[in-house]
Design an enzyme around this catalytic site. Sequence first.
Site, PDB file in Angstrom:
ATOM      1  N   GLU A  35     -11.045 -27.913  13.753  1.00  9.51           N
ATOM      2  CA  GLU A  35     -11.852 -28.623  12.774  1.00  9.51           C
ATOM      3  C   GLU A  35     -11.518 -30.110  12.920  1.00  9.51           C
ATOM      4  O   GLU A  35     -10.341 -30.468  12.924  1.00  9.51           O
ATOM      5  CB  GLU A  35     -11.531 -28.138  11.368  1.00  9.51           C
ATOM      6  CG  GLU A  35     -11.843 -26.664  11.131  1.00  9.51           C
ATOM      7  CD  GLU A  35     -11.359 -26.187   9.775  1.00  9.51           C
ATOM      8  OE1 GLU A  35     -11.952 -26.586   8.763  1.00  9.51           O
ATOM      9  OE2 GLU A  35     -10.367 -25.423   9.739  1.00  9.51           O
ATOM     10  N   ARG A 261       1.479 -17.821  13.929  1.00  8.25           N
ATOM     11  CA  ARG A 261       1.384 -19.272  14.049  1.00  8.25           C
ATOM     12  C   ARG A 261       2.762 -19.836  14.367  1.00  8.25           C
ATOM     13  O   ARG A 261       3.790 -19.169  14.201  1.00  8.25           O
ATOM     14  CB  ARG A 261       0.851 -19.895  12.765  1.00  8.25           C
ATOM     15  CG  ARG A 261       1.707 -19.648  11.546  1.00  8.25           C
ATOM     16  CD  ARG A 261       1.234 -20.442  10.347  1.00  8.25           C
ATOM     17  NE  ARG A 261       1.532 -21.854  10.521  1.00  8.25           N
ATOM     18  CZ  ARG A 261       1.198 -22.787   9.643  1.00  8.25           C
ATOM     19  NH1 ARG A 261       0.527 -22.468   8.552  1.00  8.25           N
ATOM     20  NH2 ARG A 261       1.511 -24.049   9.848  1.00  8.25           N
ATOM     21  N   LYS A 271      -2.032 -29.963   8.164  1.00  6.08           N
ATOM     22  CA  LYS A 271      -2.658 -31.288   8.092  1.00  6.08           C
ATOM     23  C   LYS A 271      -2.538 -31.878   6.695  1.00  6.08           C
ATOM     24  O   LYS A 271      -2.312 -33.076   6.528  1.00  6.08           O
ATOM     25  CB  LYS A 271      -4.123 -31.183   8.499  1.00  6.08           C
ATOM     26  CG  LYS A 271      -4.343 -30.830   9.961  1.00  6.08           C
ATOM     27  CD  LYS A 271      -5.829 -30.623  10.228  1.00  6.08           C
ATOM     28  CE  LYS A 271      -6.077 -30.108  11.625  1.00  6.08           C
ATOM     29  NZ  LYS A 271      -7.506 -29.791  11.857  1.00  6.08           N
TER      30      LYS A 271
END
Length: 547
Positions: A35, A261, A271
């Site tokens: 994204e 992850r 983020k």
Amino acid sequence: MKYHKKKINIGFIDKIIQKFLHNHNSPIHTRFPPEPNGYLHIGHAKSIFLNFEIAKNYNGKCNLRFDDTNPIKENIKYIHSIKRDIQWLGYQWYKETKYASQYFQKMYEYAIELIKKKLAYVDQLNQLEIRKYRGTLEKGGINSPYRNQTIEKNLILFQDMKEGKIKEGQACLRAKINMNSACIIMRDPVLYRIKFKKHHQTKNKWCIYPTYDFAHCISDAIEGITHSLCTLEFQDNKKLYNWILDNINIKHHPTQHEYSRLNLEYSVLSKRKLQILIDNNIVKDWNDPRMPTLSGLRKRGYTPTAIKNFCNKIGITKQNNLIEMQILESCIRKELNQIAYRTMAILNPIKVIIYNLPKNYEQKINILNHPKNLQFGKRKIHFTNEIYIEKSDFQEKGNNKYKRLVLGGTVKLKYSCFITAQYIQKDKNQNIKKIFCTYQIINKINYKKYGIIHWISKKNTMQAEFRLYNHIFNIKNPDIKKNILSYINQQSKIIKYGLIHKSITKNLMIKFYQFERIGYFCIDKNFCSNKKIIFHRTVTLKENWNT
């Protein structure tokens, strides 16, 4: 067909790939789908490595696709940064860059299809009401009062949404699945929402935007992706991924596979949390060398090879764990040990006067730029009667464990002679200002009993700025804490103004240095000239030299 150009550590994913290749006569097709709402970090590097290396090793293809479904948080600068980071890592995506926004018209048509199949409806509850009606893990949800509107009503309302006739937050399109599903994400998830915001690709063409979940699976299917690889937090989303593709008229159906992850010690890889550090002036920006972003690591002196070796070393599993920082650091140390030029620098200088040598004494010493690679060539250093050593390499009174210079004691200067400290000079605050030494000749038989310290001749020095970086956080796993700002390491950045050999400025194209006994450093090319030079410490030596 031959595969495996090189062995990559992708764990259980390898069996999935091998099974696919055995059962299908088509190439592997992966994608990296960021994204564009922030900069890439070391966690993204794991995904980049996995998707691009699979494509490379199995003669497949890997797309770069920006899942750009939220224009409020997205920015074209992030797109440029992400592309730059991927290419810096040494990867090139298949054909042109893709955008989910390329498929907005098709997605809109699929949404109409779901409405006509009575599988989607326009809900006029607000966001808080939708959350309340959805229920909890212990309690099922409640149907929206708008759930059973007619197809015609929903089509009209959805058209009104598209034409900007309904205000933001007053309506959304939801899938009609099951409000009592054990999986909360399947309780009539939102597929479209209204956002009156100019999009960086489609400009003002749309004021309704698909959610990530609706856009992602359709984009994968349109592009012919065979393996949609994502992290474990999307495990429940797989149900919605499959439900959408099963209920629209689309031929290709990718399969989703989840892996753990990356969680790294002393770091946060979110983020949102990284933005908190910037907003609170803990770090300067996304490319601050303390940040775990790829741009930050690059500025600090990390190399693409080291990052890819790190990703390969930790492998791909389904088990969440906290990766030790020393694994990442060992990867960059191993590479820099091969490519970094050796030289000496003084971060905390103190002057030494060797008074039994003439004032104009000068000896030129030829030394290797790399102890194991003759191709790096040689350089000359100058030994004179006035030199600088590190303050920590001298004590008035030593002990048996202190193998450096003490008053009345002797040490060897690296590449040069032995000196003995005879007396010192202090300033009015009783700080040592100068050390007066004598040059000594020592029998080679006794060399081993003396310590070795580094030095720089006063005649050949210039000042330099050294930026020493440590962990941003003072606890191993700050990500589990509610307030990450309570665990900031106040010593995460230390600036020293020390000395280097002037000869370094003769070849400013050299980027990486090992300052002997101190650590590995890289030159900041933005602050690099014959008059000013800044070094970033990439990583300490194995034996951490405390500065």
